[in-house]
Design a protein around this motif. Structure first.
Motif, mmCIF file in Angstrom:
data_model
loop_
_atom_site.group_PDB
_atom_site.id
_atom_site.type_symbol
_atom_site.label_atom_id
_atom_site.label_comp_id
_atom_site.label_asym_id
_atom_site.label_seq_id
_atom_site.Cartn_x
_atom_site.Cartn_y
_atom_site.Cartn_z
ATOM 1 N N PRO A 359 17.895 -12.058 25.682
ATOM 2 C CA PRO A 359 18.427 -10.800 25.146
ATOM 3 C C PRO A 359 19.899 -10.860 24.775
ATOM 4 C CG PRO A 359 17.069 -10.400 27.092
ATOM 5 C CD PRO A 359 17.291 -11.882 27.001
ATOM 6 N N ASN A 360 20.630 -11.861 25.304
ATOM 7 C CA ASN A 360 22.065 -11.969 25.030
ATOM 8 C C ASN A 360 22.364 -12.804 23.791
ATOM 9 O OD1 ASN A 360 22.709 -10.496 27.428
ATOM 10 N ND2 ASN A 360 22.366 -12.356 28.632
ATOM 11 N N ILE A 361 21.328 -13.404 23.204
ATOM 12 C CA ILE A 361 21.525 -14.225 22.007
ATOM 13 C C ILE A 361 21.070 -13.433 20.790
ATOM 14 C CG2 ILE A 361 20.915 -16.363 20.840
ATOM 15 C CD1 ILE A 361 20.376 -17.628 23.541
ATOM 16 N N ASP A 362 21.982 -13.170 19.888
ATOM 17 C CA ASP A 362 21.649 -12.384 18.694
ATOM 18 C C ASP A 362 22.540 -12.824 17.546
ATOM 19 O OD1 ASP A 362 20.592 -10.563 16.989
ATOM 20 O OD2 ASP A 362 21.572 -8.806 17.859
ATOM 21 N N THR A 363 22.104 -13.851 16.828
ATOM 22 C CA THR A 363 22.842 -14.358 15.676
ATOM 23 C C THR A 363 21.923 -14.330 14.463
ATOM 24 O OG1 THR A 363 22.178 -16.675 15.983
ATOM 25 C CG2 THR A 363 24.102 -15.903 17.229
ATOM 26 N N PRO A 364 22.492 -14.450 13.253
ATOM 27 C CA PRO A 364 21.641 -14.430 12.057
ATOM 28 C C PRO A 364 20.589 -15.537 12.027
ATOM 29 C CG PRO A 364 23.923 -14.046 11.462
ATOM 30 C CD PRO A 364 23.921 -14.410 12.914
ATOM 31 N N ALA A 365 20.869 -16.680 12.677
ATOM 32 C CA ALA A 365 19.919 -17.798 12.622
ATOM 33 C C ALA A 365 19.082 -17.938 13.884
ATOM 34 C CB ALA A 365 20.687 -19.103 12.374
ATOM 35 N N PHE A 366 19.458 -17.232 14.950
ATOM 36 C CA PHE A 366 18.752 -17.418 16.232
ATOM 37 C C PHE A 366 18.917 -16.152 17.055
ATOM 38 C CE2 PHE A 366 17.951 -19.282 20.416
ATOM 39 C CZ PHE A 366 16.911 -20.145 20.134
ATOM 40 N N SER A 367 17.796 -15.560 17.454
ATOM 41 C CA SER A 367 17.886 -14.294 18.168
ATOM 42 C C SER A 367 16.759 -14.147 19.181
ATOM 43 C CB SER A 367 17.838 -13.126 17.171
ATOM 44 O OG SER A 367 17.785 -11.886 17.845
ATOM 45 N N ASN A 368 17.136 -13.776 20.399
ATOM 46 C CA ASN A 368 16.196 -13.433 21.469
ATOM 47 C C ASN A 368 15.029 -14.418 21.578
ATOM 48 O OD1 ASN A 368 15.067 -12.007 23.589
ATOM 49 N ND2 ASN A 368 14.044 -10.513 22.282
ATOM 50 N N PRO A 369 15.302 -15.684 21.947
ATOM 51 C CA PRO A 369 14.196 -16.626 22.160
ATOM 52 C C PRO A 369 13.317 -16.155 23.306
ATOM 53 C CG PRO A 369 16.249 -17.502 23.042
ATOM 54 C CD PRO A 369 16.611 -16.253 22.283
ATOM 55 N N SER A 370 12.025 -16.137 23.092
ATOM 56 C CA SER A 370 11.106 -15.620 24.105
ATOM 57 C C SER A 370 9.720 -16.199 23.880
ATOM 58 C CB SER A 370 11.056 -14.095 24.054
ATOM 59 O OG SER A 370 10.645 -13.652 22.769
ATOM 60 N N VAL A 371 8.858 -16.029 24.882
ATOM 61 C CA VAL A 371 7.462 -16.454 24.750
ATOM 62 C C VAL A 371 6.563 -15.252 25.006
ATOM 63 C CG1 VAL A 371 7.788 -18.875 25.328
ATOM 64 C CG2 VAL A 371 7.496 -17.234 27.157
ATOM 65 N N SER A 372 5.448 -15.226 24.339
ATOM 66 C CA SER A 372 4.513 -14.112 24.478
ATOM 67 C C SER A 372 3.575 -14.336 25.659
ATOM 68 C CB SER A 372 3.699 -13.954 23.195
ATOM 69 O OG SER A 372 2.924 -15.117 22.961
ATOM 70 N N ILE A 373 2.906 -13.268 26.067
ATOM 71 C CA ILE A 373 1.925 -13.361 27.139
ATOM 72 C C ILE A 373 0.810 -14.325 26.753
ATOM 73 C CG2 ILE A 373 0.211 -12.080 28.473
ATOM 74 C CD1 ILE A 373 3.053 -11.465 29.279
ATOM 75 N N SER A 374 0.417 -14.298 25.496
ATOM 76 C CA SER A 374 -0.650 -15.199 25.046
ATOM 77 C C SER A 374 -0.249 -16.661 25.206
ATOM 78 C CB SER A 374 -1.000 -14.912 23.581
ATOM 79 O OG SER A 374 0.127 -15.112 22.747
ATOM 80 N N THR A 375 1.043 -16.968 24.975
ATOM 81 C CA THR A 375 1.521 -18.332 25.158
ATOM 82 C C THR A 375 1.431 -18.741 26.625
ATOM 83 O OG1 THR A 375 3.046 -18.120 23.294
ATOM 84 C CG2 THR A 375 3.500 -19.868 24.871
ATOM 85 N N VAL A 376 1.822 -17.833 27.508
ATOM 86 C CA VAL A 376 1.765 -18.121 28.944
ATOM 87 C C VAL A 376 0.317 -18.337 29.384
ATOM 88 C CG1 VAL A 376 2.228 -17.199 31.242
ATOM 89 C CG2 VAL A 376 3.897 -16.858 29.413
ATOM 90 N N LEU A 377 -0.584 -17.494 28.905
ATOM 91 C CA LEU A 377 -1.991 -17.640 29.275
ATOM 92 C C LEU A 377 -2.572 -18.949 28.735
ATOM 93 C CD1 LEU A 377 -3.294 -13.990 28.691
ATOM 94 C CD2 LEU A 377 -2.850 -15.118 30.877
ATOM 95 N N THR A 378 -2.184 -19.284 27.509
ATOM 96 C CA THR A 378 -2.646 -20.548 26.926
ATOM 97 C C THR A 378 -2.147 -21.740 27.733
ATOM 98 O OG1 THR A 378 -2.647 -19.557 24.720
ATOM 99 C CG2 THR A 378 -2.670 -21.956 24.838
ATOM 100 N N ALA A 379 -0.868 -21.676 28.145
ATOM 101 C CA ALA A 379 -0.298 -22.755 28.956
ATOM 102 C C ALA A 379 -1.036 -22.881 30.286
ATOM 103 C CB ALA A 379 1.180 -22.502 29.183
ATOM 104 N N THR A 380 -1.415 -21.743 30.863
ATOM 105 C CA THR A 380 -2.148 -21.761 32.129
ATOM 106 C C THR A 380 -3.508 -22.446 31.962
ATOM 107 O OG1 THR A 380 -1.080 -19.692 32.784
ATOM 108 C CG2 THR A 380 -3.056 -20.335 34.001
ATOM 109 N N ILE A 381 -4.192 -22.116 30.886
ATOM 110 C CA ILE A 381 -5.487 -22.740 30.605
ATOM 111 C C ILE A 381 -5.317 -24.252 30.412
ATOM 112 C CG2 ILE A 381 -7.393 -22.864 28.958
ATOM 113 C CD1 ILE A 381 -6.944 -19.858 28.443
ATOM 114 N N ILE A 382 -4.245 -24.624 29.695
ATOM 115 C CA ILE A 382 -3.968 -26.044 29.473
ATOM 116 C C ILE A 382 -3.767 -26.760 30.806
ATOM 117 C CG2 ILE A 382 -2.257 -27.673 28.566
ATOM 118 C CD1 ILE A 382 -1.844 -25.747 26.228
#
Length: 410
Positions: A359-382
């Motif tokens: 939430p503290n990163i907000d630039t024109p080229a890079f903003s709010n890096p995050s992962v979705s719940i679906s990504t976390v669930l996919t990683a768990t399955i993996i």
């Protein structure tokens, strides 16, 4: 699966192989950590790119002109192509079912004054439909309306940054702002959802007013429009090409002249971003998968070594009547437990880092890096699948050990 004796044996095995278990678990945790961080970074890049255009409709087209680069239809090269009011009407009438909103735009520099405060900004002359194209958010007052356009009224809608710069503690709404020496009544204040503060240092005025002030002209700098939002990418790009061909024929421009008439379609931009981030996401998954594969191979090796150490124990179990699936279950559970625990810790650590700094990163080229719940669930399955694969071959090998051979093993 929840047999107490089995889990006691699993923890006993892990306890007796602490260093090996830690090193192999660390490789899995590191792989998942890298995978989550890479995917979060890709989302950050996507958020940064799309955030720059958050204040524009996704189905927007901007039309600008320049000078011809090719002689055509009896005209020499370097002929300046000028857009006018009737070009707006021509486009609207040519595509009545495809054009959603359309506006001519004239941009001028603006020297402004309110009491003792002065500033230099951009004045943008538009019609009322620009509100829906630019997705302008009115926070006080109103936007330009048809009556302002008809009367060529000296009214202005100003950005909140101008209010902060010039008005200090005064109320801007209803005041008269001097723009290039002429008084404009402030009828509205707006803010933008994008990250460009300069957008909020803009003054909107009726296009008819500005054209009358600047010599009764009908010239415009550009045309902005939105098309049918139900168009897919192919239809949207085809529509852009149709507009470009139409204007080239109208202004006697060679079909292959790319300098005279320029049509920018946001659909192409967002498609390029989507393709780029999808490619980066795929690369991230491949890198993470390769690192994870190394961890899985490591866990498989450790399980083979552990089984070799416990050959006699397995032989005794089989001699006492243990079924092959019971041996397989024991080995698989230990493998899955190690993999899932290590991977979960890596995933948790990466998610916490992204949640803390994102939430503290907000630039024109890079903003709010995050992962979705679906990504976390996919990683768990993996992780679960990886644990099963890591222990599959060792477990089958253990289940096939003959009691007589196991008991004679030294």
């Amino acid at each position: 699966m929840f047999d107490r004796d089995i889990w006691q044996e699993i923890f006993h095995s892990i306890k007796n192989n602490k260093l090996r278990t830690f090193l192999t678990g660390f490789s899995v945790a590191w792989a998942i950590f890298i995978l989550v961080m890479l995917l979060g970074s890709v989302n950050g890049m996507k958020n940064g790119f799309t955030g720059q255009f958050a204040d524009d409709a996704n189905n927007s087209i901007i039309i600008r002109t320049g000078s011809t680069s090719i002689a055509y239809a009896g005209f020499e090269a370097d002929r300046r192509i000028q857009l006018r009011n009737d070009d707006v009407e021509y486009i609207s009438k040519s595509f009545p079912k495809d054009v959603e909103y359309i506006t001519p735009i004239m941009n001028k520099g603006a020297s402004t004054r309110y009491k003792s405060e002065t500033g230099s900004y951009t004045i943008r002359a538009v019609n009322p439909e620009h509100l829906f194209i630019d997705k302008t958010k009115i926070t006080e007052g109103r936007y330009i309306n048809d009556n302002d356009l008809y009367k060529s009224a000296k009214v202005a809608v100003i950005g909140k940054r101008i209010v902060e710069d010039l008005y200090k503690k005064d109320s801007a709404l209803g005041s008269f702002l001097e723009v290039n020496g002429l008084p404009f009544k402030v009828v509205g204040i707006f803010e933008e959802d994008g990250r460009d503060d300069n957008a909020e240092r803009t003054i909107f005025a009726p296009i008819t007013t500005m054209q009358r002030i600047y010599g009764q002209t009908d010239e415009v700098n550009q045309i902005s429009l939105t098309y049918n939002p139900n168009f897919d990418l192919t239809e949207a790009l085809n529509f852009s090409e149709r507009i470009e061909n139409l204007l080239k024929r109208r202004h006697k421009v060679a079909p292959d002249d790319q300098a005279a008439v320029r049509v920018f379609n946001y659909a192409q931009f967002f498609s390029d971003i989507s393709n780029f981030t999808s490619g980066m996401g795929m690369m991230s998954i491949i890198v993470g998968a390769l690192i994870l594969l190394a961890g899985v191979v490591g866990i498989g090796n450790i399980m083979v070594f552990i089984i070799k150490e416990r050959t006699k124990e397995i032989g005794v179990r089989k001699a006492l009547g243990a079924k092959p699936w019971q041996i397989i279950k024991l080995v698989l559970l230990e493998s899955v437990f190690t993999t899932v625990l290590a991977g979960f810790l890596g995933m948790l650590f990466a998610s916490l880092i992204l949640a803390a700094i994102g939430p503290n990163i907000d630039t024109p080229a890079f903003s709010n890096p995050s992962v979705s719940i679906s990504t976390v669930l996919t990683a768990t399955i993996i992780l679960v699948v990886s644990g099963v694969l890591a222990g599959l071959i060792p477990s089958i090998k253990a289940a096939n050990v003959k009691p007589i051979v196991a008991l004679s093993d030294k």
